[in-house]
Design an enzyme around this catalytic site. Structure first.
Site, PDB file in Angstrom:
ATOM      1  N   ASN A   8       0.839  -0.872  -0.054  1.00  0.00           N
ATOM      2  CA  ASN A   8       0.341  -0.064   0.022  1.00  0.00           C
ATOM      3  C   ASN A   8       1.200   1.094   0.165  1.00  0.00           C
ATOM      4  OD1 ASN A   8      -1.214   2.281   1.104  1.00  0.00           O
ATOM      5  ND2 ASN A   8      -2.880   0.972   1.808  1.00  0.00           N
ATOM      6  N   HIS A  44      -5.572   3.715  -1.753  1.00  0.00           N
ATOM      7  CA  HIS A  44      -6.662   4.221  -1.175  1.00  0.00           C
ATOM      8  C   HIS A  44      -7.120   4.918  -1.670  1.00  0.00           C
ATOM      9  CE1 HIS A  44      -9.436   3.972   2.468  1.00  0.00           C
ATOM     10  NE2 HIS A  44     -10.715   4.679   1.407  1.00  0.00           N
ATOM     11  N   ARG A  46      -9.485   7.783  -0.964  1.00  0.00           N
ATOM     12  CA  ARG A  46     -10.021   8.818  -0.289  1.00  0.00           C
ATOM     13  C   ARG A  46     -11.089   9.391  -0.417  1.00  0.00           C
ATOM     14  NH1 ARG A  46     -10.133   8.035   5.510  1.00  0.00           N
ATOM     15  NH2 ARG A  46      -9.168   6.476   5.892  1.00  0.00           N
ATOM     16  N   ARG A  50      -7.099  12.775   0.209  1.00  0.00           N
ATOM     17  CA  ARG A  50      -5.612  13.375   1.179  1.00  0.00           C
ATOM     18  C   ARG A  50      -3.613  13.178   1.197  1.00  0.00           C
ATOM     19  NH1 ARG A  50      -7.470  10.388   7.059  1.00  0.00           N
ATOM     20  NH2 ARG A  50      -9.291  11.337   6.513  1.00  0.00           N
ATOM     21  N   THR A 102      -8.171   4.182   8.498  1.00  0.00           N
ATOM     22  CA  THR A 102      -9.949   3.167   8.418  1.00  0.00           C
ATOM     23  C   THR A 102      -9.832   2.554   9.437  1.00  0.00           C
ATOM     24  OG1 THR A 102      -8.990   2.729   5.752  1.00  0.00           O
ATOM     25  CG2 THR A 102     -11.177   1.219   6.790  1.00  0.00           C
ATOM     26  N   GLU A 152     -11.481  -9.402   2.667  1.00  0.00           N
ATOM     27  CA  GLU A 152     -10.084  -8.412   3.720  1.00  0.00           C
ATOM     28  C   GLU A 152     -10.057  -8.884   4.869  1.00  0.00           C
ATOM     29  OE1 GLU A 152      -7.467  -6.232   1.678  1.00  0.00           O
ATOM     30  OE2 GLU A 152      -6.512  -4.997   3.496  1.00  0.00           O
ATOM     31  N   HIS A 200      -3.947  -4.448   7.241  1.00  0.00           N
ATOM     32  CA  HIS A 200      -4.367  -3.143   8.477  1.00  0.00           C
ATOM     33  C   HIS A 200      -3.485  -3.314   9.601  1.00  0.00           C
ATOM     34  CE1 HIS A 200      -6.070   0.569   9.918  1.00  0.00           C
ATOM     35  NE2 HIS A 200      -6.101   0.720   9.198  1.00  0.00           N
TER      36      HIS A 200
END
Ligand code: PXP
Length: 250
Positions: A8, A44, A46, A50, A102, A152, A200
């Site tokens: 990521n 991601h 968003r 951001r 998240t 996930e 995560h």
């Protein structure tokens, strides 16, 4: 089964955006990740943009020869973007503007009715959809009914606890409970015919027990590796993570 590593690269974009301009470039990071052995790139988009921006997604799709996993919220605007970009995979995540990252999984059980056609549109368009969910049986059952190809499992709760309490007594050890929850969830999801991913908050210290879960076929890791890259470089950080995953795999 081989355990894929998705990198990521959101926080390369976070650093770039801190000063505006183009440096450091998330596409360059993705190319470097590919050379270092990454199996996929995760980003991601968003709603507040951001970190990753629309142009990054287009470039990642067109310039990097690795499967792109687009993380996004379940909104009409994001659906339109995903249908146009046609990423290899889409991971649906809940999104709150005020959160730093998240925070919890998608409530697939609650939003089952609206998720079903949303997922169908994406999958009919050629993107494999995974739902980012907490490792709870009701969420896995819902993911199966919705028809998503993958889930996930949110490892954030486990990761927060995984700071040296492995040695504690078996009883009332929240870390062992969190780990067992992930084990059980992975098994159930696999029995349901879902591909199982996890991610995560994973780092060198806590990745082992997750990589050891045989049903999990993909990990998505970002923040720790981008942070570690400051000290040792992105390639070395990724290669070490790869090694730890391989060593932990049964
Ligand atoms: N998987 C999902 C669905 C995420 O939302 C994130 C964070 O963007 C990750 C994996 C990677 O988490 P981390 O950056 O903590 O490694």
């Amino acid at each position: 089964m081989y355990l894929r590593l998705g990198i990521n690269i959101d926080h390369v974009a976070t650093l770039r955006n801190a000063r505006g301009g183009e440096h450091p470039c998330p596409v360059r990071a993705a190319l470097l990740a590919m050379e270092a052995g990454a199996d996929g790139i995760t980003a991601h988009l968003r709603e507040d943009r951001r970190h990753i921006r629309d142009r990054d997604i287009e470039r990642l799709k067109n310039e990097v020869n690795l499967p792109l996993n687009l993380e996004m919220a379940m909104t009409g605007k994001m659906l339109a973007i995903a249908l146009k970009v046609k990423p290899h995979a889409v991971c649906l995540v809940p999104e709150k503007r005020e959160e730093l990252t998240t925070e919890g999984g998608l409530d697939a059980a609650r939003f089952e009715k609206s998720l079903k056609p949303f997922v169908q549109k994406l999958q009919n368009n050629g993107s494999r959809v995974s739902l980012f969910i907490d490792p709870h049986p009701e969420q896995i059952d819902a993911a199966q009914r919705i028809g998503a190809r993958a889930v996930e499992l949110h490892t954030g709760g486990y990761a927060q606890l995984a700071v040296g309490s492995w040695q504690l007594a078996e009883t009332n050890n929240p870390l062992l409970t969190a780990n067992r929850q992930l084990l059980t969830a992975a098994k159930l999801a696999s029995q349901h015919g879902l591909e199982v991913h996890a991610g995560h908050g994973l780092n060198y210290d806590n990745v082992g027990p997750i990589a050891a879960i045989p049903e999990i076929v993909e990990l998505n890791i970002g923040h720790f590796l981008v942070g570690e890259a400051v000290f040792v470089g992105l390639a070395e950080a990724i290669q070490k993570m790869r090694r730890l995953m391989d060593e932990a795999r049964p």
